[in-house]
Scaffold this active site. Structure first.
Site, PDB file in Angstrom:
ATOM      1  N   ARG A 162      37.113  54.302 100.636  1.00  0.00           N
ATOM      2  CA  ARG A 162      37.400  54.182  99.206  1.00  0.00           C
ATOM      3  C   ARG A 162      38.785  53.593  99.066  1.00  0.00           C
ATOM      4  O   ARG A 162      39.575  53.629 100.007  1.00  0.00           O
ATOM      5  CB  ARG A 162      37.325  55.553  98.519  1.00  0.00           C
ATOM      6  CG  ARG A 162      38.287  56.555  99.116  1.00  0.00           C
ATOM      7  CD  ARG A 162      38.118  57.928  98.512  1.00  0.00           C
ATOM      8  NE  ARG A 162      38.836  58.911  99.324  1.00  0.00           N
ATOM      9  CZ  ARG A 162      38.589  60.196  99.337  1.00  0.00           C
ATOM     10  NH1 ARG A 162      37.637  60.694  98.586  1.00  0.00           N
ATOM     11  NH2 ARG A 162      39.290  61.013 100.087  1.00  0.00           N
ATOM     12  N   ARG A 181      66.292  51.541  63.690  1.00  0.00           N
ATOM     13  CA  ARG A 181      66.312  52.563  62.634  1.00  0.00           C
ATOM     14  C   ARG A 181      67.741  52.755  62.168  1.00  0.00           C
ATOM     15  O   ARG A 181      68.598  53.088  62.969  1.00  0.00           O
ATOM     16  CB  ARG A 181      65.803  53.899  63.171  1.00  0.00           C
ATOM     17  CG  ARG A 181      64.398  53.892  63.705  1.00  0.00           C
ATOM     18  CD  ARG A 181      64.117  55.299  64.262  1.00  0.00           C
ATOM     19  NE  ARG A 181      62.738  55.460  64.654  1.00  0.00           N
ATOM     20  CZ  ARG A 181      62.264  55.156  65.862  1.00  0.00           C
ATOM     21  NH1 ARG A 181      63.088  54.659  66.780  1.00  0.00           N
ATOM     22  NH2 ARG A 181      60.997  55.358  66.152  1.00  0.00           N
ATOM     23  N   ARG A 184      26.284  65.742 100.575  1.00  0.00           N
ATOM     24  CA  ARG A 184      27.643  65.412 100.131  1.00  0.00           C
ATOM     25  C   ARG A 184      27.702  65.071  98.661  1.00  0.00           C
ATOM     26  O   ARG A 184      26.945  64.241  98.168  1.00  0.00           O
ATOM     27  CB  ARG A 184      28.165  64.194 100.912  1.00  0.00           C
ATOM     28  CG  ARG A 184      27.926  64.233 102.374  1.00  0.00           C
ATOM     29  CD  ARG A 184      28.382  62.948 103.055  1.00  0.00           C
ATOM     30  NE  ARG A 184      29.830  62.793 103.051  1.00  0.00           N
ATOM     31  CZ  ARG A 184      30.447  61.703 103.490  1.00  0.00           C
ATOM     32  NH1 ARG A 184      29.741  60.661 103.911  1.00  0.00           N
ATOM     33  NH2 ARG A 184      31.761  61.637 103.479  1.00  0.00           N
ATOM     34  N   GLY A 191      53.624  50.979  61.607  1.00  0.00           N
ATOM     35  CA  GLY A 191      54.313  52.193  62.044  1.00  0.00           C
ATOM     36  C   GLY A 191      53.234  53.206  62.370  1.00  0.00           C
ATOM     37  O   GLY A 191      52.802  53.979  61.537  1.00  0.00           O
ATOM     38  N   THR A 192      52.768  53.139  63.607  1.00  0.00           N
ATOM     39  CA  THR A 192      51.545  53.893  63.926  1.00  0.00           C
ATOM     40  C   THR A 192      51.768  55.399  63.995  1.00  0.00           C
ATOM     41  O   THR A 192      50.805  56.153  63.948  1.00  0.00           O
ATOM     42  CB  THR A 192      50.920  53.393  65.245  1.00  0.00           C
ATOM     43  OG1 THR A 192      51.944  53.322  66.229  1.00  0.00           O
ATOM     44  CG2 THR A 192      50.279  52.045  65.053  1.00  0.00           C
ATOM     45  N   ASN A 193      53.012  55.832  64.102  1.00  0.00           N
ATOM     46  CA  ASN A 193      53.240  57.274  64.070  1.00  0.00           C
ATOM     47  C   ASN A 193      52.950  57.810  62.666  1.00  0.00           C
ATOM     48  O   ASN A 193      52.127  58.712  62.488  1.00  0.00           O
ATOM     49  CB  ASN A 193      54.681  57.591  64.491  1.00  0.00           C
ATOM     50  CG  ASN A 193      54.915  59.077  64.587  1.00  0.00           C
ATOM     51  OD1 ASN A 193      54.140  59.794  65.211  1.00  0.00           O
ATOM     52  ND2 ASN A 193      55.970  59.542  63.932  1.00  0.00           N
ATOM     53  N   SER A 228      54.747  45.229  60.378  1.00  0.00           N
ATOM     54  CA  SER A 228      54.878  46.021  61.593  1.00  0.00           C
ATOM     55  C   SER A 228      54.199  47.358  61.342  1.00  0.00           C
ATOM     56  O   SER A 228      54.570  48.083  60.409  1.00  0.00           O
ATOM     57  CB  SER A 228      56.351  46.225  61.946  1.00  0.00           C
ATOM     58  OG  SER A 228      56.449  47.047  63.084  1.00  0.00           O
ATOM     59  N   GLU A 256      52.290  51.637  57.136  1.00  0.00           N
ATOM     60  CA  GLU A 256      52.186  52.985  57.688  1.00  0.00           C
ATOM     61  C   GLU A 256      51.480  53.946  56.745  1.00  0.00           C
ATOM     62  O   GLU A 256      51.518  55.153  56.920  1.00  0.00           O
ATOM     63  CB  GLU A 256      53.573  53.509  58.085  1.00  0.00           C
ATOM     64  CG  GLU A 256      54.630  53.311  57.030  1.00  0.00           C
ATOM     65  CD  GLU A 256      56.053  53.553  57.548  1.00  0.00           C
ATOM     66  OE1 GLU A 256      56.208  54.236  58.575  1.00  0.00           O
ATOM     67  OE2 GLU A 256      57.003  53.081  56.903  1.00  0.00           O
ATOM     68  N   ARG A 267      65.160  47.994  59.989  1.00  0.00           N
ATOM     69  CA  ARG A 267      64.457  48.702  58.920  1.00  0.00           C
ATOM     70  C   ARG A 267      65.470  49.343  57.980  1.00  0.00           C
ATOM     71  O   ARG A 267      66.394  50.017  58.434  1.00  0.00           O
ATOM     72  CB  ARG A 267      63.546  49.785  59.514  1.00  0.00           C
ATOM     73  CG  ARG A 267      62.789  50.545  58.442  1.00  0.00           C
ATOM     74  CD  ARG A 267      61.882  51.589  59.032  1.00  0.00           C
ATOM     75  NE  ARG A 267      62.633  52.698  59.613  1.00  0.00           N
ATOM     76  CZ  ARG A 267      62.060  53.700  60.273  1.00  0.00           C
ATOM     77  NH1 ARG A 267      60.751  53.706  60.456  1.00  0.00           N
ATOM     78  NH2 ARG A 267      62.789  54.671  60.751  1.00  0.00           N
TER      79      ARG A 267
HETATM   80  P1  ADP Z   1      34.893  65.431 100.505  1.00  0.00           P
HETATM   81  O1  ADP Z   1      34.566  64.738  99.254  1.00  0.00           O
HETATM   82  O2  ADP Z   1      35.400  66.798 100.321  1.00  0.00           O
HETATM   83  O3  ADP Z   1      35.707  64.592 101.451  1.00  0.00           O
HETATM   84  P2  ADP Z   1      32.660  64.750 102.204  1.00  0.00           P
HETATM   85  O4  ADP Z   1      31.308  64.649 101.676  1.00  0.00           O
HETATM   86  O5  ADP Z   1      33.353  63.461 102.457  1.00  0.00           O
HETATM   87  O6  ADP Z   1      33.497  65.676 101.233  1.00  0.00           O
HETATM   88  O7  ADP Z   1      32.555  65.588 103.542  1.00  0.00           O
HETATM   89  C1  ADP Z   1      33.470  66.490 104.031  1.00  0.00           C
HETATM   90  C2  ADP Z   1      33.765  66.195 105.487  1.00  0.00           C
HETATM   91  O8  ADP Z   1      32.571  66.227 106.264  1.00  0.00           O
HETATM   92  C3  ADP Z   1      34.375  64.851 105.696  1.00  0.00           C
HETATM   93  O9  ADP Z   1      35.358  64.937 106.686  1.00  0.00           O
HETATM   94  C4  ADP Z   1      33.218  64.011 106.175  1.00  0.00           C
HETATM   95  O10 ADP Z   1      33.640  62.967 106.982  1.00  0.00           O
HETATM   96  C5  ADP Z   1      32.389  65.013 106.942  1.00  0.00           C
HETATM   97  N1  ADP Z   1      30.977  64.643 106.906  1.00  0.00           N
HETATM   98  C6  ADP Z   1      30.211  64.480 105.821  1.00  0.00           C
HETATM   99  N2  ADP Z   1      28.972  64.085 106.137  1.00  0.00           N
HETATM  100  C7  ADP Z   1      28.942  63.988 107.482  1.00  0.00           C
HETATM  101  C8  ADP Z   1      27.941  63.592 108.418  1.00  0.00           C
HETATM  102  N3  ADP Z   1      26.737  63.214 108.023  1.00  0.00           N
HETATM  103  N4  ADP Z   1      28.271  63.613 109.714  1.00  0.00           N
HETATM  104  C9  ADP Z   1      29.511  63.990 110.109  1.00  0.00           C
HETATM  105  N5  ADP Z   1      30.484  64.361 109.287  1.00  0.00           N
HETATM  106  C10 ADP Z   1      30.216  64.367 107.974  1.00  0.00           C
HETATM  107 MG    MG Z   2      35.335  62.772 102.048  1.00  0.00          MG
HETATM  108 MG    MG Z   3      57.680  55.613  59.538  1.00  0.00          MG
END
Ligand code: ADP
Ligand code: MG
Ligand code: MG
Length: 885
Positions: free
Chosen positions: A337, A559, A93, A772-774, A770, A751, A615
């Site tokens: 994430r 202005r 991955r 005038g960064t432009n 002041s 400026e 100004r």
């Molecule tokens: P992306 O960045 O495109 O999401 P991923 O690396 O997360 O790529 O993987 C793509 C898909 O494959 C995702 O749905 C992820 O959950 C699944 N996947 C990745 N690795 C595994 C794994 N070891 N087992 C099962 N599914 C996986």
């Molecule tokens: Mg993913």
């Molecule tokens: Mg000016």
């Protein structure tokens, strides 16, 4: 080896994101806090960078390290890659530091082979599943690693399905899949010109290399540019034991968010598929089911998932975007994430998390991107439209999009970049469409859910998107979009409402944005933290009032030339410019004075109690006269017509005056303070108007705070003389008004580079500066904005010669250096010197960050950007504190 390029999963944690990538660090952190994840090891981003910088050659010893790590993984799992009894299958991955959804590549099911496929089938009691994994592997590996075109496999799969008379991949039997594997291998050989390698270790080596290379693929490149991600970071590669959501009806895979990423509401939001593998959910091959339905199908795993979602959100203090797989009723998390979300969701989530006590206000501010606030200040469809939608899809990313229909990303990119508003209409977008998505006003897809590629990418960019509008029929060849009886072709107008999912024919009217309660609350937190004041640039009472509504703490730049340009005033202004002697000029100025006074009164009224920086006239006089060529043509025509002699004489006189005033480089010519010193009557008139306006406002109970600013000063002498002139004129006016009192200050724009360098000399005569960064960017870098932006500057940005357009985001080292220098020198003689910035940079978060660092007193920007500047000024303070900590 000096540098470590490899970490086992148990060695990582969230803080190692720069090294392990977001995915690797995220999975390691989950392991650390006791959430079930598959075992893995991670090749670092630094390994990718090292390879990138060495023509793709891996660092010495990396492959040996990988083999050793694989060995350890095999020990831990009790399985071996390609084994005939207990085979280990892994995914390879990609994982960048900042998430780039779908932009790079991942290979699943590596380790499957003619031998291990049998073992996997026997072990799972499901040979069909094993063969399905095999054919998926060849497809992904062939495509990603050996660059076999995707359609080669897709066509073969489609042909087989039609041959068997089935709709779904899942309807194919074990025998069908066995046959498909053979077909795939043959097709791969044809396209590769050699056998697809059968040794899983060789496959692993090539796969890791392919993931490294995918960092530089074109769509990743486009995405990075759009999101300001550096190309130097590289991707990590995670080698992870496979878990199987496609092992049968007690297995599943899915994606979910801990809150609704479109609205921010705390509710269940996700999709899943029984008997499916990772990509199936996002790829739109089968339509996923809403997550709530998982409660019936897999109750135990469902409950565990909900608990895990809460745990993760508490742990990270932010909304999470999660990938999970259930293998035979056992839940595994595959990724977590911070979830991409819309601007309004971003604010709501931040506010709710603070209310729930998960994070504090400062932390919440860090979570919000200034660009997202910007989106909220964008227009929506006029609710009074009274039109019936053609259809309704999923409200995947809010906001209104109006444009003409285009059917492919390339056209969208070309026309969008040319400035045409277009709406990209696709069956479903893929990561390859990214450039078209960026250039379009909005995206409409026929297929895919709320977590489809189009939806995720659009939300991240704040682009309106209606996804999964299944009632639309797209004929990409004929370039038609059919919805019921309506047929739209390329070039026909369409309107999307990403907030409701509605699609309308034609171009609907839009209304200005509404700043909601979440927005107010968050900007309110920012006000408690920021150090710099935020003012607005406004030239009339109406804008000043709007600015005040948005929280401006004064006017940083008014202005006065805009007042001169007004059509009804231009005749008087021209009379003043054309005057032969001072007396005639004074007479013309006397006509202009009351007009100016009225303007200033309106502004002082709107900004009562707050500072207003006015100004003095800046542009060269020829700007108020007709164009030279036009006037020459007029004279010529009048001469040929042999008509009215007086008219001809007047036209000639004007031409002569234009000629006299026209300069080679007006930007560097008689303008600003130079103009004021050449024609002091103009400045005197303006100061009179200011004084009279302020006195009038004061007379009716207002509280004007007058600051008079002199533009384009290069020499301290210039400001000294202007200061005398202003002070004298003010004194006369106050005396004439019976000895009234009116405090005022005199300052200057900085400026010109010279002004920054001699700022200590200039400061002697200035109550404030002041920047005038432009103009400072134009004069500091030596480029003319109007000429550069349409010409070489875009190429410079593309070629990474400059990181961004220096007129939008300040050139930190150069022009920023001049700002720092000027501030320091100015304050070396006047420690309390008030120093601000006016112009576009005053509303740009990255520039604001620099201004905080330099220690400026205030920024000033357009009224609509005031809330963003208030927010960015607070984040800048937090950034400073982070750096000092
Ligand atoms: P992306 O960045 O495109 O999401 P991923 O690396 O997360 O790529 O993987 C793509 C898909 O494959 C995702 O749905 C992820 O959950 C699944 N996947 C990745 N690795 C595994 C794994 N070891 N087992 C099962 N599914 C996986
Ligand atoms: Mg993913
Ligand atoms: Mg000016």
């Amino acid at each position: 080896m000096t540098e470590r390029y490899l970490y086992d999963l148990s060695e990582g944690d969230a803080s190692m994101k720069p090294l392990l990538g977001g995915k690797g660090a995220g999975v390691a952190e989950m392991l650390r806090i006791g959430i079930p994840v598959p075992d893995a090891f991670t090749v670092t981003t630094t390994a990718c960078v090292a390879a990138m910088n060495n023509d793709g050659q891996w660092p010495d010893g990396l492959w040996d390290d990988i083999l050793a790590a694989l060995d350890r993984l095999e020990q831990r799992t009790g399985r071996r890659l390609g084994d005939a009894e207990r085979p280990l299958l892994v995914s390879v991955r990609s994982g960048a530091v900042q998430s780039m959804p779908g932009m790079m590549d991942t290979i699943l099911n590596l380790g499957i082979s003619d031998t291990s496929v049998v073992a996997l089938g026997a072990e799972s009691g499901n040979p069909r599943f094993a063969w399905d994994a095999y054919r998926r592997f060849i497809q992904m590996y062939g495509e990603v690693v050996e660059t076999v075109p995707a359609h080669v496999y897709e066509d073969a799969l489609a042909a087989l399905k039609s041959d068997r008379g089935v709709q779904q991949d899942t309807d194919l039997t074990e025998q069908d899949l066995q046959q498909l594997v053979q077909t795939y291998l043959t097709l791969s050989r044809e396209h590769m010109g050699e056998e697809l390698p059968t040794d899983p270790k060789e496959q692993l080596r090539r796969s890791i290399d392919a993931v490294f290379r995918s960092w530089l693929n074109p769509r990743a490149d486009v995405y990075r540019r759009a999101n300001n991600i550096s190309a130097d970071l590289g991707t990590a590669v995670n080698v992870m034991q496979m878990v199987f959501g496609n092992r049968g009806d007690t297995s599943a895979t899915g994606v979910c968010f801990t809150r609704n990423p479109a609205t921010g509401a705390k509710e269940l939001y996700g999709e899943f598929l029984v008997n499916a593998q990772g990509e199936d959910v996002v790829a739109g091959i089968r339509t996923p089911r809403p997550l709530a339905e998982m409660e019936q199908v897999l109750p135990a795993a469902y409950r565990q998932l909900l608990e895990t979602m809460t745990k993760l959100e508490q742990h990270y203090g932010d909304m999470q975007d999660i990938e999970f797989t259930v293998e035979d009723e056992t839940l595994y998390l595959l990724q977590t994430r911070n979830g991409k979300r819309t601007a309004s969701a971003s604010l709501k989530v931040a506010r709710d998390l603070v209310a729930e006590g998960v994070i504090d206000e400062r932390e919440a501010l860090r979570r919000i991107e200034p660009a997202q606030l910007d989106q909220l200040l964008h227009p929506a469809i006029d609710p009074q439209h009274g039109k019936t939608p053609l259809t309704k899809g999923l409200n995947a990313s809010p906001g209104a999009a109006v444009g003409t229909v285009v059917f492919d990303a390339v056209t969208a990119e070309r026309r969008g970049k040319a400035g045409d508003p277009v709406v990209l209409v696709r069956w479903e977008t893929t990561p390859d469409d990214i450039a078209g998505v960026i250039a379009a006003q909005g995206v409409l897809t026929a297929h895919g859910g709320m977590t489809s590629h189009a939806a995720v990418v659009a939300r991240g960019m704040g682009k309106p998107c209606v996804a999964g509008a299944s009632a639309i029929k797209i004929d990409a060849l004929a370039k038609t979009l059919t919805i019921g009886d309506t047929v739209l072709g390329e070039g026909d107008s369409i309107t999307l409402d990403g907030s409701t999912g509605e699609v309308f024919a034609g171009a609907l009217d839009l209304v200005p944005p509404q700043v909601n309660e979440d927005f107010q609350a968050i900007v309110g937190w920012a006000d408690k933290i920021r150090r710099m004041d935020v003012r607005a640039n406004a030239d009339n009472g109406e804008d000043a009032a709007k600015a005040r509504e948005f929280g401006a703490q004064g006017i940083g730049l008014c202005r006065t030339e805009h007042m001169f340009m007004d059509e009804t005033r231009l005749p008087a202004v021209r009379k003043m410019i054309l005057a032969d002697d001072e007396a005639a000029r004074e007479a013309a100025l006397a006509e202009i004075l009351p007009m100016q006074q009225a303007d200033f009164e309106a502004i002082f009224d709107a900004m009562s109690g707050l500072p207003v920086t006015i100004r003095l006239l800046d542009p060269p006089l020829h700007e108020f006269l007709p164009n030279l060529v036009d006037q020459a043509l007029l004279v010529q025509r009048l001469e040929l017509q042999n008509g009215d002699a007086a008219e001809l004489a007047e036209a000639k006189a004007l031409l002569g005056r234009i000629n006299a005033l026209t300069e080679q480089n007006p930007m560097l010519g008689t303008r600003g303070v130079r103009l004021a010193l050449m024609f002091p009557e103009i400045a005197v008139m303006q100061v009179r108007a200011i004084a009279r306006a302020a006195l009038a406002v004061k007379g009716r109970g207002g509280d004007p705070h007058v600051e008079i600013m002199v533009p384009l000063v290069a020499f301290a002498q210039e400001l000294q003389r202007m200061r005398e002139l202003i002070t004298e004129t003010m004194a006369q006016e106050l005396a004439a008004a019976g000895g009234a009192e009116l405090p005022f200050t005199v300052g200057t724009m900085i400026e010109l580079p010279r002004a920054a360098v001699v700022a200590d000399q200039i400061a002697e005569f200035a109550d404030f500066f002041s920047f005038g960064t432009n103009d400072l960017t134009q004069t500091g870098i030596g480029i003319s904005r109007d000429d550069a932006e349409g010409a070489f500057l875009a190429a410079y940005v593309d070629a990474d010669i400059v990181p961004a357009n220096p007129f939008s985001s300040i050139d930190v080292d150069g022009v920023g250096g001049l700002v720092a220098l000027g501030t320091e020198r100015g304050r070396s003689v006047k420690p309390d010197l008030k120093v601000g910035v006016c112009g576009e940079h005053g509303g740009d978060p990255a520039s604001i960050n620099l201004f905080e660092k330099i220690g400026l007193s205030y920024v000033s920007c357009s009224p609509y950007r005031v809330p963003i500047a208030r927010f960015a000024a607070a984040v800048a303070v937090l950034n400073q504190q982070d750096q000092q900590a």
